[in-house]
Design a protein around this motif. Structure first.
Motif, PDB file in Angstrom:
ATOM      1  N   ASN A   1       1.461   5.995  -7.285  1.00  0.00           N
ATOM      2  CA  ASN A   1       0.216   6.506  -7.848  1.00  0.00           C
ATOM      3  C   ASN A   1      -0.566   7.237  -6.752  1.00  0.00           C
ATOM      4  O   ASN A   1      -1.614   6.770  -6.302  1.00  0.00           O
ATOM      5  CB  ASN A   1      -0.622   5.362  -8.427  1.00  0.00           C
ATOM      6  CG  ASN A   1      -1.703   5.853  -9.370  1.00  0.00           C
ATOM      7  OD1 ASN A   1      -2.049   7.036  -9.363  1.00  0.00           O
ATOM      8  ND2 ASN A   1      -2.241   4.961 -10.176  1.00  0.00           N
ATOM      9  N   PRO A   2      -0.058   8.389  -6.295  1.00  0.00           N
ATOM     10  CA  PRO A   2      -0.681   9.080  -5.159  1.00  0.00           C
ATOM     11  C   PRO A   2      -2.112   9.521  -5.407  1.00  0.00           C
ATOM     12  O   PRO A   2      -2.916   9.548  -4.473  1.00  0.00           O
ATOM     13  CB  PRO A   2       0.247  10.284  -4.928  1.00  0.00           C
ATOM     14  CG  PRO A   2       1.004  10.458  -6.195  1.00  0.00           C
ATOM     15  CD  PRO A   2       1.154   9.093  -6.768  1.00  0.00           C
ATOM     16  N   ALA A   3      -2.461   9.861  -6.652  1.00  0.00           N
ATOM     17  CA  ALA A   3      -3.825  10.323  -6.929  1.00  0.00           C
ATOM     18  C   ALA A   3      -4.830   9.208  -6.675  1.00  0.00           C
ATOM     19  O   ALA A   3      -5.868   9.411  -6.033  1.00  0.00           O
ATOM     20  CB  ALA A   3      -3.927  10.824  -8.367  1.00  0.00           C
ATOM     21  N   ASP A   4      -4.523   8.019  -7.172  1.00  0.00           N
ATOM     22  CA  ASP A   4      -5.430   6.887  -6.963  1.00  0.00           C
ATOM     23  C   ASP A   4      -5.452   6.480  -5.491  1.00  0.00           C
ATOM     24  O   ASP A   4      -6.513   6.230  -4.916  1.00  0.00           O
ATOM     25  CB  ASP A   4      -4.992   5.702  -7.832  1.00  0.00           C
ATOM     26  CG  ASP A   4      -5.891   4.496  -7.631  1.00  0.00           C
ATOM     27  OD1 ASP A   4      -7.010   4.489  -8.187  1.00  0.00           O
ATOM     28  OD2 ASP A   4      -5.495   3.553  -6.898  1.00  0.00           O
ATOM     29  N   ALA A   5      -4.265   6.422  -4.866  1.00  0.00           N
ATOM     30  CA  ALA A   5      -4.194   6.034  -3.462  1.00  0.00           C
ATOM     31  C   ALA A   5      -4.966   7.015  -2.580  1.00  0.00           C
ATOM     32  O   ALA A   5      -5.665   6.611  -1.645  1.00  0.00           O
ATOM     33  CB  ALA A   5      -2.737   5.953  -3.017  1.00  0.00           C
TER      34      ALA A   5
ATOM     35  N   ALA B   1       0.834  -1.205   0.000  1.00  0.00           N
ATOM     36  CA  ALA B   1       0.000   0.000   0.000  1.00  0.00           C
ATOM     37  C   ALA B   1       0.869   1.256   0.000  1.00  0.00           C
ATOM     38  O   ALA B   1       0.541   2.246  -0.664  1.00  0.00           O
ATOM     39  CB  ALA B   1      -0.931  -0.013   1.213  1.00  0.00           C
ATOM     40  N   LEU B   2       1.981   1.228   0.729  1.00  0.00           N
ATOM     41  CA  LEU B   2       2.894   2.373   0.740  1.00  0.00           C
ATOM     42  C   LEU B   2       3.487   2.591  -0.651  1.00  0.00           C
ATOM     43  O   LEU B   2       3.586   3.724  -1.129  1.00  0.00           O
ATOM     44  CB  LEU B   2       4.005   2.136   1.761  1.00  0.00           C
ATOM     45  CG  LEU B   2       5.121   3.191   1.821  1.00  0.00           C
ATOM     46  CD1 LEU B   2       4.553   4.580   2.096  1.00  0.00           C
ATOM     47  CD2 LEU B   2       6.155   2.803   2.881  1.00  0.00           C
TER      48      LEU B   2
ATOM     49  N   LEU C   1      -9.952   8.738   5.760  1.00  0.00           N
ATOM     50  CA  LEU C   1      -9.178   9.883   6.226  1.00  0.00           C
ATOM     51  C   LEU C   1      -9.820  11.232   5.962  1.00  0.00           C
ATOM     52  O   LEU C   1      -9.489  12.221   6.602  1.00  0.00           O
ATOM     53  CB  LEU C   1      -7.787   9.870   5.585  1.00  0.00           C
ATOM     54  CG  LEU C   1      -6.789   8.862   6.155  1.00  0.00           C
ATOM     55  CD1 LEU C   1      -5.461   8.982   5.430  1.00  0.00           C
ATOM     56  CD2 LEU C   1      -6.588   9.062   7.648  1.00  0.00           C
ATOM     57  N   GLY C   2     -10.693  11.312   4.986  1.00  0.00           N
ATOM     58  CA  GLY C   2     -11.284  12.608   4.658  1.00  0.00           C
ATOM     59  C   GLY C   2     -12.278  12.470   3.537  1.00  0.00           C
ATOM     60  O   GLY C   2     -12.426  11.405   2.952  1.00  0.00           O
ATOM     61  N   ASP C   3     -12.981  13.562   3.230  1.00  0.00           N
ATOM     62  CA  ASP C   3     -14.024  13.481   2.218  1.00  0.00           C
ATOM     63  C   ASP C   3     -13.497  13.723   0.814  1.00  0.00           C
ATOM     64  O   ASP C   3     -14.259  13.766  -0.140  1.00  0.00           O
ATOM     65  CB  ASP C   3     -15.149  14.469   2.527  1.00  0.00           C
ATOM     66  CG  ASP C   3     -14.624  15.897   2.690  1.00  0.00           C
ATOM     67  OD1 ASP C   3     -15.439  16.765   3.009  1.00  0.00           O
ATOM     68  OD2 ASP C   3     -13.422  16.118   2.496  1.00  0.00           O
ATOM     69  N   SER C   4     -12.174  13.906   0.665  1.00  0.00           N
ATOM     70  CA  SER C   4     -11.612  14.116  -0.660  1.00  0.00           C
ATOM     71  C   SER C   4     -10.193  13.589  -0.703  1.00  0.00           C
ATOM     72  O   SER C   4      -9.528  13.468   0.339  1.00  0.00           O
ATOM     73  CB  SER C   4     -11.611  15.607  -1.026  1.00  0.00           C
ATOM     74  OG  SER C   4     -10.669  16.307  -0.233  1.00  0.00           O
ATOM     75  N   GLY C   5      -9.716  13.274  -1.926  1.00  0.00           N
ATOM     76  CA  GLY C   5      -8.354  12.812  -2.083  1.00  0.00           C
ATOM     77  C   GLY C   5      -7.330  13.819  -1.600  1.00  0.00           C
ATOM     78  O   GLY C   5      -6.411  13.473  -0.835  1.00  0.00           O
ATOM     79  N   PRO C   6      -7.442  15.109  -2.002  1.00  0.00           N
ATOM     80  CA  PRO C   6      -6.482  16.110  -1.519  1.00  0.00           C
ATOM     81  C   PRO C   6      -6.436  16.220   0.004  1.00  0.00           C
ATOM     82  O   PRO C   6      -5.362  16.381   0.584  1.00  0.00           O
ATOM     83  CB  PRO C   6      -6.992  17.406  -2.152  1.00  0.00           C
ATOM     84  CG  PRO C   6      -7.677  16.956  -3.405  1.00  0.00           C
ATOM     85  CD  PRO C   6      -8.330  15.655  -3.051  1.00  0.00           C
TER      86      PRO C   6
END
Length: 330
Positions: A246-250, A239-240, A258-263
């Motif tokens: 691929n940080p956008a997909d992760a 996973a790391l 963790l939150g309501d959005s990827g950013p």
């Protein structure tokens, strides 16, 4: 958090690893699944991501969410779980109480992710005198508060310490029950968006707030549980790797918890160092940094009254479950 440029070759290797892992895990699941307790924290979320994506066989590993580190520690004390995701000082606290544990993995090193956050009317640490400070009744909360106040020449008796578990931080802040709180991501980010002010963070305690996987010695002696631990650790590293390649997909997948959005999910990793397999081997090596951090932190906790006696540390760190280093091709 470091970002790695997208690389087709690396991504293909990662994909093949992800496809193979569940098949390997399915070969011989233990009679009873390994039970691991963890509260919401970015460093631990890669385990949950791996479990959701099927990179960890659910028949081998059972992740049990807790509301706080305090609850995970209580579960370890009671022997109702095999392992828990905790900070190093929380692990030392249990060890000093007689709970026999082994540290087998470093999830992250905090470098600003833990912080003492105050409301806008509190402009400095000195302004906290006589005010209410929310803090979890755990070693890491006490250490952060002690270190923060010490930099201003103050002590805990100069503030009104209000015991709060992690799940109570945001509500206590919103309801005006505290003037400041010792907290961490993702709540730290939420408080800053509510105009909170960071008065002290974990950069003031370098190599001190380290999140680890603490495993009971009894579990380490069980052959099937050791196999499940290896699967869990492998899944964490997969996973790391996905987060880095691929940080956008992760981020999209991590946002589930963790939150309501990827950013917003990615933002929660600011101030965290995430050691990969190679870094973990260096940290857990017999001459590695973790051994020195354990000794320094244990002495500090004893001096500050966080533990009643110095625990035995010689068997605490165990690197035997980490993936073996790759042998370079000749």
């Amino acid at each position: 958090m470091p970002h790695t440029l997208f690389n087709r070759r690396e991504s293909l290797r990662t994909l093949l690893s992800l496809l193979c892992l569940p098949a390997l895990a399915a070969c011989s699941p233990p009679a009873a699944p390994l039970s691991v307790s963890a509260h919401p924290w970015p460093g631990y979320e890669l385990m949950f991501l791996a479990a959701r994506e099927g990179w960890i066989d659910e028949r081998s590993v059972q992740l049990r969410e807790s509301v706080s580190a305090t609850e995970s520690m209580q579960r370890l004390r009671a022997g109702t779980i095999d392992a828990a995701a905790l900070t190093l000082d929380e692990t030392i606290t249990l060890l000093a109480e007689g709970v026999d544990l082994r540290v087998v993995l470093v999830f992250n090193v905090s470098s600003g992710a833990d912080a003492l956050v105050a409301k806008p009317h509190v402009r400095s640490l000195q302004d906290l005198r006589g005010r209410r400070v929310g803090v979890e009744d755990s070693a890491v909360g006490a250490l952060m508060l002690h270190a923060a106040l010490a930099t201003a020449g103050m002590s805990r008796s100069d503030v009104i310490a209000t015991p709060l578990t992690f799940d109570q931080h945001l509500a206590a802040w919103t309801q005006g029950k505290v003037d400041a709180v010792v907290s961490f991501e993702p709540v730290r980010g939420m408080l800053l968006r509510k105009h909170g002010r960071v008065l002290f963070d974990s950069t003031g305690l370098p190599d001190t707030i380290i999140d680890v996987l603490a495993v009971s010695a009894q579990t380490m002696a069980d052959k099937n549980k050791r196999r499940a631990l290896r699967l869990l650790i492998d899944g964490h590293f997969l996973a790391l790797r996905h987060l880095r390649t691929n940080p956008a997909d992760a981020a999209y997948r991590l946002a589930v918890r963790l939150g309501d959005s990827g950013p917003a999910a990615l933002q929660s990793y600011r101030g965290l160092i995430l050691p990969d397999e190679h870094a973990n081997r260096r940290l857990l090596d017999a001459q590695g940094q973790l051994h020195q951090s354990v000794k320094t932190l244990s002495a500090m906790m004893l001096e500050w009254g966080q533990i009643a006696r110095a625990p035995q540390l010689d068997r605490l760190i165990d690197a035997s479950l980490l993936p073996h280093a790759e042998v370079p091709a000749r």
